[in-house]
Design a protein around this motif. Sequence first.
Motif, PDB file in Angstrom:
ATOM      1  N   MET A 212      16.052   8.469   3.617  1.00  0.00           N
ATOM      2  CA  MET A 212      14.721   8.528   4.230  1.00  0.00           C
ATOM      3  C   MET A 212      14.193   9.964   4.266  1.00  0.00           C
ATOM      4  N   GLU A 213      15.051  10.904   4.608  1.00  0.00           N
ATOM      5  CA  GLU A 213      14.573  12.288   4.723  1.00  0.00           C
ATOM      6  C   GLU A 213      14.172  12.862   3.366  1.00  0.00           C
ATOM      7  N   SER A 214      14.751  12.325   2.274  1.00  0.00           N
ATOM      8  CA  SER A 214      14.377  12.839   0.948  1.00  0.00           C
ATOM      9  C   SER A 214      13.260  12.004   0.319  1.00  0.00           C
ATOM     10  N   GLY A 215      12.802  10.957   1.025  1.00  0.00           N
ATOM     11  CA  GLY A 215      11.691  10.153   0.511  1.00  0.00           C
ATOM     12  C   GLY A 215      12.115   9.070  -0.457  1.00  0.00           C
ATOM     13  N   ASN A 216      13.420   8.843  -0.562  1.00  0.00           N
ATOM     14  CA  ASN A 216      13.913   7.777  -1.445  1.00  0.00           C
ATOM     15  C   ASN A 216      14.066   6.467  -0.691  1.00  0.00           C
TER      16      ASN A 216
ATOM     17  N   GLU B 142       6.017  18.129   0.520  1.00  0.00           N
ATOM     18  CA  GLU B 142       6.921  17.922  -0.631  1.00  0.00           C
ATOM     19  C   GLU B 142       7.467  16.491  -0.613  1.00  0.00           C
ATOM     20  N   THR B 143       7.933  16.048   0.565  1.00  0.00           N
ATOM     21  CA  THR B 143       8.511  14.700   0.654  1.00  0.00           C
ATOM     22  C   THR B 143       7.434  13.638   0.417  1.00  0.00           C
TER      23      THR B 143
ATOM     24  N   GLY C  61       0.840  -1.201   0.000  1.00  0.00           N
ATOM     25  CA  GLY C  61       0.000   0.000   0.000  1.00  0.00           C
ATOM     26  C   GLY C  61       0.864   1.235   0.000  1.00  0.00           C
ATOM     27  N   ALA C  62       0.281   2.339  -0.464  1.00  0.00           N
ATOM     28  CA  ALA C  62       1.009   3.603  -0.567  1.00  0.00           C
ATOM     29  C   ALA C  62       1.415   4.099   0.824  1.00  0.00           C
ATOM     30  N   PRO C  63       2.356   5.058   0.875  1.00  0.00           N
ATOM     31  CA  PRO C  63       2.635   5.715   2.142  1.00  0.00           C
ATOM     32  C   PRO C  63       1.340   6.304   2.691  1.00  0.00           C
ATOM     33  N   GLY C  64       1.066   6.095   3.962  1.00  0.00           N
ATOM     34  CA  GLY C  64      -0.141   6.667   4.555  1.00  0.00           C
ATOM     35  C   GLY C  64      -1.404   5.873   4.289  1.00  0.00           C
TER      36      GLY C  64
ATOM     37  N   VAL D 204       5.357  12.991  18.011  1.00  0.00           N
ATOM     38  CA  VAL D 204       6.133  13.809  17.073  1.00  0.00           C
ATOM     39  C   VAL D 204       5.563  13.671  15.655  1.00  0.00           C
ATOM     40  N   VAL D 205       5.960  14.624  14.800  1.00  0.00           N
ATOM     41  CA  VAL D 205       5.663  14.539  13.365  1.00  0.00           C
ATOM     42  C   VAL D 205       6.913  13.974  12.706  1.00  0.00           C
ATOM     43  N   ARG D 206       6.773  12.924  11.912  1.00  0.00           N
ATOM     44  CA  ARG D 206       7.944  12.340  11.241  1.00  0.00           C
ATOM     45  C   ARG D 206       8.594  13.348  10.289  1.00  0.00           C
ATOM     46  N   LYS D 207       9.918  13.314  10.218  1.00  0.00           N
ATOM     47  CA  LYS D 207      10.657  14.270   9.368  1.00  0.00           C
ATOM     48  C   LYS D 207      10.247  14.187   7.908  1.00  0.00           C
ATOM     49  N   ASP D 208       9.866  12.968   7.446  1.00  0.00           N
ATOM     50  CA  ASP D 208       9.509  12.811   6.027  1.00  0.00           C
ATOM     51  C   ASP D 208       8.016  13.015   5.786  1.00  0.00           C
TER      52      ASP D 208
END
Length: 212
Positions: A55-59, A164-165, A8-11, A156-160
Amino acid sequence: MNIVILLGAPGSGKGTVAGKLASENANLKHVSSGDLLRGAVAKGTDAGREAKGYMESGNLVPDALIARMIKDVVAETTGDVTMLLDGFPRNLAQAKILEEMGAPVKGAILIDVPDAIIQDRIAGRRTCPRCKAGYHVKNLPPKVEGVCDHCGAELVVRKDDNPETVRDRLVVYHRETEPLIAFYRDKGQLKSVVGTDPIDTVAASFLDAMKD
Ligand code: AP5
């Protein structure tokens, strides 16, 4: 031990469904590749330092890095357990690695959610950095705002999880991960559940799909 893969997709709700089912069924174990990686980043291990930028750039992190972690968890899981494997495999190469490990994959279940809903899901997500419980400010709020119901840590809110990410993660998902749907369908191992229903309904549909 056998393995059910969550696709499944992110989220889309993979972590929410797997976490809920594992907390309610002693023979289900939730293993999240994202949580393993975030744990390594938090501890500052070599693997964590290597993974952080991807991870922070979504790759996606390199296949070999995450495969080593999954191999360890698979090896240490024995007995009458079904592993809900969330986030691995993430591309066809990782699916082949899982096969080469001889991992006992029973099937894959897709939690189907359209992209249009994903940004709202992720914008409202709050995560417990200590026990990994997941929340949503509207759909699944904690009892006390900003505080984990289970362990009392500050959410917390995840960095990614910035817009945009998230857009980049969706592009990566469609390019790299979506081909796994056809891969498991061609093997006769794919089932799908509607991911836009309320959380309890999605979890019940998922449990149903796990039955043969
Ligand atoms: P990872 O942590 O795996 O992130 P992801 O796949 O992008 O998935 P998410 O955790 O964002 O979403 P989810 O489907 O679990 O949704 P959730 O249940 O939280 O990976 C992060 C990064 O690590 C990757 O970008 C990559 O860099 C790296 N990585 C990980 N695995 C890798 C691999 N194998 N190879 C290479 N790199 C890898 O739900 C989202 C929100 O919606 C929550 O707030 C929840 O409360 C809410 N919600 C859930 N279900 C419902 C519902 N039915 N109705 C209403 N709200 C809902």
